[in-house]
Motif scaffolding. Structure first.
Motif, PDB file in Angstrom:
ATOM      1  N   VAL A 142       2.794  -1.061   4.267  1.00  0.00           N
ATOM      2  CA  VAL A 142       2.599   0.339   3.891  1.00  0.00           C
ATOM      3  C   VAL A 142       3.950   0.997   3.649  1.00  0.00           C
ATOM      4  O   VAL A 142       4.866   0.895   4.461  1.00  0.00           O
ATOM      5  CB  VAL A 142       1.842   1.117   4.986  1.00  0.00           C
ATOM      6  N   LEU A 186      -3.864   9.477   8.288  1.00  0.00           N
ATOM      7  CA  LEU A 186      -2.939   8.369   8.052  1.00  0.00           C
ATOM      8  C   LEU A 186      -3.134   7.214   9.032  1.00  0.00           C
ATOM      9  O   LEU A 186      -2.884   6.052   8.681  1.00  0.00           O
ATOM     10  CB  LEU A 186      -1.499   8.878   8.125  1.00  0.00           C
ATOM     11  N   VAL A 211       1.307   5.389   0.260  1.00  0.00           N
ATOM     12  CA  VAL A 211       0.701   6.626   0.773  1.00  0.00           C
ATOM     13  C   VAL A 211       1.661   7.761   0.455  1.00  0.00           C
ATOM     14  O   VAL A 211       2.848   7.682   0.767  1.00  0.00           O
ATOM     15  CB  VAL A 211       0.462   6.555   2.298  1.00  0.00           C
ATOM     16  N   ALA A 266      -3.478   4.425  -1.247  1.00  0.00           N
ATOM     17  CA  ALA A 266      -4.567   4.699  -0.307  1.00  0.00           C
ATOM     18  C   ALA A 266      -4.547   6.171   0.068  1.00  0.00           C
ATOM     19  O   ALA A 266      -3.484   6.734   0.343  1.00  0.00           O
ATOM     20  CB  ALA A 266      -4.431   3.832   0.943  1.00  0.00           C
ATOM     21  N   ASN A 267      -5.740   6.783   0.085  1.00  0.00           N
ATOM     22  CA  ASN A 267      -5.836   8.213   0.368  1.00  0.00           C
ATOM     23  C   ASN A 267      -7.061   8.458   1.237  1.00  0.00           C
ATOM     24  O   ASN A 267      -8.190   8.201   0.818  1.00  0.00           O
ATOM     25  CB  ASN A 267      -5.942   9.003  -0.943  1.00  0.00           C
ATOM     26  N   ASN A 268      -6.822   8.970   2.449  1.00  0.00           N
ATOM     27  CA  ASN A 268      -7.902   9.243   3.402  1.00  0.00           C
ATOM     28  C   ASN A 268      -8.005  10.741   3.685  1.00  0.00           C
ATOM     29  O   ASN A 268      -8.441  11.159   4.757  1.00  0.00           O
ATOM     30  CB  ASN A 268      -7.652   8.465   4.699  1.00  0.00           C
ATOM     31  N   VAL A 328       0.859  -1.187   0.000  1.00  0.00           N
ATOM     32  CA  VAL A 328       0.000   0.000   0.000  1.00  0.00           C
ATOM     33  C   VAL A 328       0.896   1.239   0.000  1.00  0.00           C
ATOM     34  O   VAL A 328       1.768   1.385   0.857  1.00  0.00           O
ATOM     35  CB  VAL A 328      -0.915   0.022   1.244  1.00  0.00           C
ATOM     36  N   LEU A 370     -12.081   0.110   5.058  1.00  0.00           N
ATOM     37  CA  LEU A 370     -10.854   0.145   4.271  1.00  0.00           C
ATOM     38  C   LEU A 370     -10.128  -1.193   4.349  1.00  0.00           C
ATOM     39  O   LEU A 370      -9.615  -1.691   3.332  1.00  0.00           O
ATOM     40  CB  LEU A 370      -9.951   1.278   4.746  1.00  0.00           C
ATOM     41  N   LEU A 426      -9.164  -3.515   1.211  1.00  0.00           N
ATOM     42  CA  LEU A 426      -7.800  -3.954   0.942  1.00  0.00           C
ATOM     43  C   LEU A 426      -7.741  -5.468   0.759  1.00  0.00           C
ATOM     44  O   LEU A 426      -7.061  -5.977  -0.146  1.00  0.00           O
ATOM     45  CB  LEU A 426      -6.881  -3.522   2.084  1.00  0.00           C
ATOM     46  N   ALA A 438      -4.344  -1.307   7.060  1.00  0.00           N
ATOM     47  CA  ALA A 438      -3.323  -2.144   6.435  1.00  0.00           C
ATOM     48  C   ALA A 438      -2.838  -3.216   7.400  1.00  0.00           C
ATOM     49  O   ALA A 438      -2.603  -4.368   7.008  1.00  0.00           O
ATOM     50  CB  ALA A 438      -2.154  -1.269   5.981  1.00  0.00           C
ATOM     51  N   THR A 472      -5.817   5.885  10.034  1.00  0.00           N
ATOM     52  CA  THR A 472      -6.832   4.987   9.473  1.00  0.00           C
ATOM     53  C   THR A 472      -6.209   4.021   8.481  1.00  0.00           C
ATOM     54  O   THR A 472      -6.465   2.809   8.510  1.00  0.00           O
ATOM     55  CB  THR A 472      -7.946   5.808   8.788  1.00  0.00           C
ATOM     56  N   ILE A 473      -5.372   4.543   7.597  1.00  0.00           N
ATOM     57  CA  ILE A 473      -4.738   3.693   6.584  1.00  0.00           C
ATOM     58  C   ILE A 473      -3.806   2.685   7.239  1.00  0.00           C
ATOM     59  O   ILE A 473      -3.806   1.493   6.890  1.00  0.00           O
ATOM     60  CB  ILE A 473      -3.977   4.560   5.564  1.00  0.00           C
TER      61      ILE A 473
END
Length: 320
Positions: free
Chosen positions: A190, A176, A166, A235-237, A164, A282, A286, A183, A178-179
């Motif tokens: 990541v 971030l 970012v 991934a973009n939050n 992933v 998310l 994924l 993940a 959250t991602i």
């Protein structure tokens, strides 16, 4: 037509502002004369005359900006303030009495006082989408983003495990955590890159909380294609209101993107979008992701978000 384009920096190696260079090139190809007013420049572009107004203090920069602009108004057909509303506010007393069109390009969620003042004094406002400008305005034109699609290529997906990517500032607005949590739940690796200016403590907290993640610094723009090629998904939050350009750049590379911002609904199908800050959703997406390349995403960027499409739209706001 002579156009004056006001921006912060003209530098192809700047990790944040390098994308301004292809925007300037696209405008230069469409006007008789293009003048760029900027704080600093590290590159010369064919057909573009650059005036730098850099100075040690904001007051000095503002004064030098006004002087440089005043010297370019003879024969000028339009002035564009790029991403800095203050440029429009400073320019207005000089250009509006001469009935020279003044356009603000702005994509952000912050509706501070300078943005409000700029909206009032400009003849037109332009943004990616109606939702990427923080005010309601009858002057607003939605142009799409300005992606130099030729900079990016579609590469074969790398082998597993799931990687992933970012990209962007280490800022709380990027969501971030959250991602990284999603993940971790999905068993994905990541790799993040970005600046931590003003947010060093935030980045340190992420490093301590997610030691398994690869949290690096900013990378030169020239390295983006390689980053996209070795990743399975971006991934973009980012919070609503500011559509990160990197989402469109990844899509131009055919890389699958999972994004939360509603403004991406013209680019991403439902299976590639998730609710803001929803770790569980998310993580599910994924785990369910098809990591194969998505050439249809590149086609949307070419059609609606290319730098040529943007330049044509911007010039239409200057000379309606």
């Amino acid at each position: 037509m002579k156009l004056v384009f006001c921006t912060q920096r003209l530098d192809p190696d700047d990790p944040v502002l390098a994308a301004t260079v292809p925007m300037v090139r696209a405008l230069a190809a469409r006007v008789d004369e293009l003048v760029v007013l900027c704080d600093t420049a590290t590159i010369a572009i064919d057909g573009v005359r650059v005036r730098e107004f850099g100075a040690p203090t904001q007051v000095q920069r503002g004064a030098r900006f006004a002087i440089a602009l005043a010297r370019e108004l003879r024969g000028c057909g339009g002035v564009v303030a790029h991403m800095v509303p203050l440029y429009a506010v400073l320019a207005a007393p000089l250009v509006r009495p001469l009935r020279i069109p003044l356009v603000l390009w702005y994509t952000h969620w912050k509706a501070h006082a300078v943005v409000r003042a700029a909206e009032r004094v400009c003849t037109a406002v332009a943004s990616v989408d109606a939702r990427s400008f923080p005010l309601r305005s009858s002057k607003l034109h939605a142009l799409g983003h300005a992606i130099d699609v030729d900079e990016f290529r579609c590469a074969e997906a790398p082998p597993p495990p799931l990687r992933v990517l970012v990209l962007g500032r280490y800022s709380p607005a990027k969501g971030l955590e959250t991602i990284l949590r999603a993940a971790r739940e999905a068993g994905a690796h990541v790799e993040a890159h970005g600046t931590d200016e003003s947010y060093e403590s935030y980045k340190r907290a992420l490093e301590q909380g997610f030691p398994e993640a690869e949290l690096g610094g900013p990378v030169p723009r020239a390295e983006l294609p390689e980053l996209f090629a070795r990743s399975h998904v971006l991934a973009n939050n980012m919070r609503a209101g500011a559509p990160d350009k990197v989402v469109y750049e990844a899509a131009a590379s055919c890389l699958p993107v999972l994004a939360a911002n509603p403004v991406f609904d013209d680019l991403l199908p439902d299976e590639l979008r998730f609710r803001q800050d929803d770790v569980d959703e998310l993580a599910r997406k994924l785990r369910a992701l098809d990591p194969r390349r998505r050439p249809e995403l590149r086609e949307v960027v070419e059609r609606r978000h290319s730098v040529g499409h943007w330049a044509d739209g911007l010039l239409a706001t200057v000379r309606p």
